[in-house]
Design an enzyme around this catalytic site. Sequence first.
Site, PDB file in Angstrom:
ATOM      1  N   GLN A  55       0.718  -1.052   0.104  1.00  0.00           N
ATOM      2  CA  GLN A  55       0.092  -0.120   0.066  1.00  0.00           C
ATOM      3  C   GLN A  55       0.914   1.275  -0.037  1.00  0.00           C
ATOM      4  O   GLN A  55       0.324   2.386  -0.146  1.00  0.00           O
ATOM      5  CB  GLN A  55      -0.802  -0.115   1.179  1.00  0.00           C
ATOM      6  CG  GLN A  55      -2.126  -1.083   1.153  1.00  0.00           C
ATOM      7  CD  GLN A  55      -2.907  -0.889   2.155  1.00  0.00           C
ATOM      8  OE1 GLN A  55      -2.502  -1.708   3.323  1.00  0.00           O
ATOM      9  NE2 GLN A  55      -4.086  -0.455   2.375  1.00  0.00           N
ATOM     10  N   HIS A  75      -1.984  -4.782 -12.680  1.00  0.00           N
ATOM     11  CA  HIS A  75      -1.577  -4.517 -14.171  1.00  0.00           C
ATOM     12  C   HIS A  75      -2.341  -5.186 -15.065  1.00  0.00           C
ATOM     13  O   HIS A  75      -2.441  -4.676 -16.325  1.00  0.00           O
ATOM     14  CB  HIS A  75      -0.151  -5.149 -14.252  1.00  0.00           C
ATOM     15  CG  HIS A  75       0.996  -4.048 -13.389  1.00  0.00           C
ATOM     16  ND1 HIS A  75       1.952  -4.567 -12.930  1.00  0.00           N
ATOM     17  CD2 HIS A  75       0.814  -3.013 -12.959  1.00  0.00           C
ATOM     18  CE1 HIS A  75       2.662  -3.729 -12.389  1.00  0.00           C
ATOM     19  NE2 HIS A  75       1.920  -2.848 -12.179  1.00  0.00           N
ATOM     20  N   ASP A  88       2.251   0.979  -8.126  1.00  0.00           N
ATOM     21  CA  ASP A  88       3.683   0.867  -8.571  1.00  0.00           C
ATOM     22  C   ASP A  88       4.371   1.959  -7.915  1.00  0.00           C
ATOM     23  O   ASP A  88       5.643   1.638  -7.657  1.00  0.00           O
ATOM     24  CB  ASP A  88       3.602   1.105  -9.983  1.00  0.00           C
ATOM     25  CG  ASP A  88       3.020   0.416 -10.950  1.00  0.00           C
ATOM     26  OD1 ASP A  88       2.510  -0.879 -10.357  1.00  0.00           O
ATOM     27  OD2 ASP A  88       2.992   0.323 -12.296  1.00  0.00           O
ATOM     28  N   ARG A 113       3.774  -0.261  12.932  1.00  0.00           N
ATOM     29  CA  ARG A 113       3.581  -1.377  12.305  1.00  0.00           C
ATOM     30  C   ARG A 113       3.647  -1.458  10.959  1.00  0.00           C
ATOM     31  O   ARG A 113       3.058  -0.676  10.315  1.00  0.00           O
ATOM     32  CB  ARG A 113       2.027  -1.839  12.832  1.00  0.00           C
ATOM     33  CG  ARG A 113       1.729  -3.216  12.139  1.00  0.00           C
ATOM     34  CD  ARG A 113       0.231  -3.523  12.437  1.00  0.00           C
ATOM     35  NE  ARG A 113       0.296  -4.672  11.555  1.00  0.00           N
ATOM     36  CZ  ARG A 113      -1.069  -5.097  11.007  1.00  0.00           C
ATOM     37  NH1 ARG A 113      -2.075  -3.982  11.243  1.00  0.00           N
ATOM     38  NH2 ARG A 113      -1.437  -6.146  10.334  1.00  0.00           N
ATOM     39  N   HIS A 158       1.236  -9.154   4.396  1.00  0.00           N
ATOM     40  CA  HIS A 158       0.029  -8.412   4.298  1.00  0.00           C
ATOM     41  C   HIS A 158      -0.339  -8.334   2.973  1.00  0.00           C
ATOM     42  O   HIS A 158      -0.398  -7.308   2.246  1.00  0.00           O
ATOM     43  CB  HIS A 158       0.272  -7.012   4.819  1.00  0.00           C
ATOM     44  CG  HIS A 158      -0.918  -6.040   5.161  1.00  0.00           C
ATOM     45  ND1 HIS A 158      -0.918  -5.670   6.390  1.00  0.00           N
ATOM     46  CD2 HIS A 158      -2.149  -5.800   4.350  1.00  0.00           C
ATOM     47  CE1 HIS A 158      -2.283  -4.753   6.412  1.00  0.00           C
ATOM     48  NE2 HIS A 158      -2.836  -5.038   5.367  1.00  0.00           N
ATOM     49  N   ASN A 202      -1.589 -10.924   8.281  1.00  0.00           N
ATOM     50  CA  ASN A 202      -2.691  -9.776   8.411  1.00  0.00           C
ATOM     51  C   ASN A 202      -4.003 -10.219   7.812  1.00  0.00           C
ATOM     52  O   ASN A 202      -4.160 -10.510   6.519  1.00  0.00           O
ATOM     53  CB  ASN A 202      -2.443  -8.339   7.691  1.00  0.00           C
ATOM     54  CG  ASN A 202      -3.398  -7.361   7.924  1.00  0.00           C
ATOM     55  OD1 ASN A 202      -3.761  -6.962   8.901  1.00  0.00           O
ATOM     56  ND2 ASN A 202      -3.948  -7.038   6.672  1.00  0.00           N
ATOM     57  N   GLU A 203      -4.975 -10.314   8.641  1.00  0.00           N
ATOM     58  CA  GLU A 203      -6.407 -10.509   8.176  1.00  0.00           C
ATOM     59  C   GLU A 203      -6.524 -11.877   7.321  1.00  0.00           C
ATOM     60  O   GLU A 203      -6.927 -11.513   6.264  1.00  0.00           O
ATOM     61  CB  GLU A 203      -7.096  -9.563   7.850  1.00  0.00           C
ATOM     62  CG  GLU A 203      -7.004  -8.076   8.530  1.00  0.00           C
ATOM     63  CD  GLU A 203      -7.816  -7.054   7.935  1.00  0.00           C
ATOM     64  OE1 GLU A 203      -8.151  -7.108   6.894  1.00  0.00           O
ATOM     65  OE2 GLU A 203      -8.119  -5.962   8.678  1.00  0.00           O
ATOM     66  N   ASN A 344      -7.759  -6.089  14.422  1.00  0.00           N
ATOM     67  CA  ASN A 344      -8.207  -5.070  13.522  1.00  0.00           C
ATOM     68  C   ASN A 344      -9.584  -4.867  13.672  1.00  0.00           C
ATOM     69  O   ASN A 344     -10.360  -5.709  13.455  1.00  0.00           O
ATOM     70  CB  ASN A 344      -7.825  -5.502  12.007  1.00  0.00           C
ATOM     71  CG  ASN A 344      -6.241  -5.558  11.878  1.00  0.00           C
ATOM     72  OD1 ASN A 344      -5.508  -5.344  12.775  1.00  0.00           O
ATOM     73  ND2 ASN A 344      -5.924  -5.925  10.752  1.00  0.00           N
ATOM     74  N   TYR A 346     -12.699  -2.015  13.002  1.00  0.00           N
ATOM     75  CA  TYR A 346     -13.130  -0.636  12.435  1.00  0.00           C
ATOM     76  C   TYR A 346     -14.747  -0.322  12.629  1.00  0.00           C
ATOM     77  O   TYR A 346     -15.163   0.694  12.870  1.00  0.00           O
ATOM     78  CB  TYR A 346     -13.128  -0.756  10.812  1.00  0.00           C
ATOM     79  CG  TYR A 346     -11.761  -0.820  10.508  1.00  0.00           C
ATOM     80  CD1 TYR A 346     -10.652  -1.953  10.395  1.00  0.00           C
ATOM     81  CD2 TYR A 346     -10.983   0.619  10.107  1.00  0.00           C
ATOM     82  CE1 TYR A 346      -9.434  -1.741   9.927  1.00  0.00           C
ATOM     83  CE2 TYR A 346      -9.578   0.600   9.761  1.00  0.00           C
ATOM     84  CZ  TYR A 346      -8.900  -0.614   9.685  1.00  0.00           C
ATOM     85  OH  TYR A 346      -7.471  -0.555   9.335  1.00  0.00           O
ATOM     86  N   GLU A 413      -4.913  -2.563  13.975  1.00  0.00           N
ATOM     87  CA  GLU A 413      -5.374  -1.510  13.121  1.00  0.00           C
ATOM     88  C   GLU A 413      -6.963  -0.761  13.731  1.00  0.00           C
ATOM     89  O   GLU A 413      -7.834  -1.704  14.245  1.00  0.00           O
ATOM     90  CB  GLU A 413      -5.814  -2.214  11.930  1.00  0.00           C
ATOM     91  CG  GLU A 413      -4.717  -2.301  11.068  1.00  0.00           C
ATOM     92  CD  GLU A 413      -4.939  -3.035   9.589  1.00  0.00           C
ATOM     93  OE1 GLU A 413      -6.105  -2.612   9.128  1.00  0.00           O
ATOM     94  OE2 GLU A 413      -4.099  -3.720   9.179  1.00  0.00           O
TER      95      GLU A 413
END
Length: 511
Positions: A55, A75, A88, A113, A158, A202-203, A344, A346, A413
């Site tokens: 990310q 892509h 990219d 993290r 991740h 992660n997740e 995590n 939210y 998170e």
Amino acid sequence: MSRYAVLLSLAVIWIGNPGELVRLQKGENIISYNPAQLCFSNRSFAFGVATAAYQIEGGWNASGKSESIWDRYTHTHPEWVYDHENADVATDSYHKAKEDVQLMRTLGVQFYRFSISWPRILPEGFNNKINEDGVRYYNELLDELEGNKIGALVTMYHWDLPQSLQDLGGWTNPIMADYFVDYARVLFQTFGDRVKTWLTFNEPLTFCHDGYGGGDAPGGRASGLEDYMCAHNVLRAHGMVYRMYKEEFDKDRQGYVGISLDMPWMEPASPSAADKTAAETARQFLFGWFAHPIFSTQGDYPPIMRQRIDAISRRQKFARSRLPSFTEAEIINIRGSYDFLGLNHYTTNLVKPGTGKISLKPSYDDDMGVKLTVNPKWPKSNSTWLRVVPWGFRKTLNWIKNTYNNPLVVVTENGVSLEKGLDDAKRVNYIDSYLRSLHAAIYKDGCDVVGYTHWSLLDNFEWMRGFSERFGLFEVDYRSPDRTRTARRSAHYYATVAKTGCLPDKHDYKY
Ligand code: GBH
């Protein structure tokens, strides 16, 4: 103002400076709780910020890095990403380790993290070839963090699997667990002297369910089949890495390995027994799927998943359940393979029973058999799935405490997406209200939470949503070649929290 003491079993995890000891203590302690000023007791509670390699890094093919499944995906099918973008360049953090750490310094956070890109370290996917420039980049980042007294909490995976391994079936192939162990060993050998707190994955819910079961990379779109295979191998891999670390690298028990699992709170849509049962089923399918094998005393998949998926598979005339079975040895290996739980969190959903219709085509949603909605009154964010429901945080933490015998938790998170703009009062409110909920979970309910990580340090590539959803404390100008970062109001707010350990009055921070 009444001040009262809460007795809780205190576990302290120091996500300390790299090179320093990371200590963990379990014992009895008394922490005073003063409702007038909400403070996270003392410095043993750590505040951090989070990002993930794909990310933010960019440099997608720089200096020996190979293609990941997200490179391939964005892509070849830009149209599958909301704004047809890719990462990219992203925030160009591959060239900005120093700058990123300076942002954290202004925040005064105790730890960072971040995740390591597998295809940057091992371009072939295997440990036969180590990419020196990849190692150099993470060394530089770790040095920079150490120099600024910021600890490191490192995610090994991740979501950016080397494409070469996906060509072998990726996480649906059982042998992937062995290759992940090889990769993890390289990380422990290379960075383990400085990094003492690790997250394997992660997740897995997201990358197995949305990636192998749905349309996220690698786009398996085989719900009710590939998602279960992925989860099975990820759980095996997690257990194997945990045991390998303890045996080969952590004789003196100074290191901590956990896993980040995501859980929206599942609130019954009404007080009816049917809705309560549906909500608990949803919790088990979404969170228990991964947490039960690792954190429960029984181990293995949650009984409700076993029952439902076995029964539905039979009705669909499968010769065997679509939910794979662990061997006895695997159950034992995976059970208890944690030093802490990364959460995590939210948002919240309302739950009621589904229609009960089962199609012939396998489907995780049919297997779970619930209907998820939201209360339209809950404030919106800039992500359709994310409504602002702070009380769900406290309920989630209490459910974890009650279901898994109060494990040590680090919130890995929590955050909110908003429109572009520096005056993000809504983000300040989001953090403030969620931290109040967290505070109550710790000091009123005795949940064993020792760290909070805000997602995210800065705006970044939001997977299927491209750059359209912004989660950063710092805004990123994607049109500037420099990817200029600017502090938002929330950065000033969060700096006050991280530096003082207390929640300021809303007007009590400089902006
Ligand atoms: C986290 O997932 C990720 O770990 C992180 O990389 C990401 O940037 C952050 O959230 C913010 O999104 O679009 O309706 O199909 C949080 C859990 C699971 C929430 C997948 C969004 C997709 C919902 N995510 N989910 S939808």
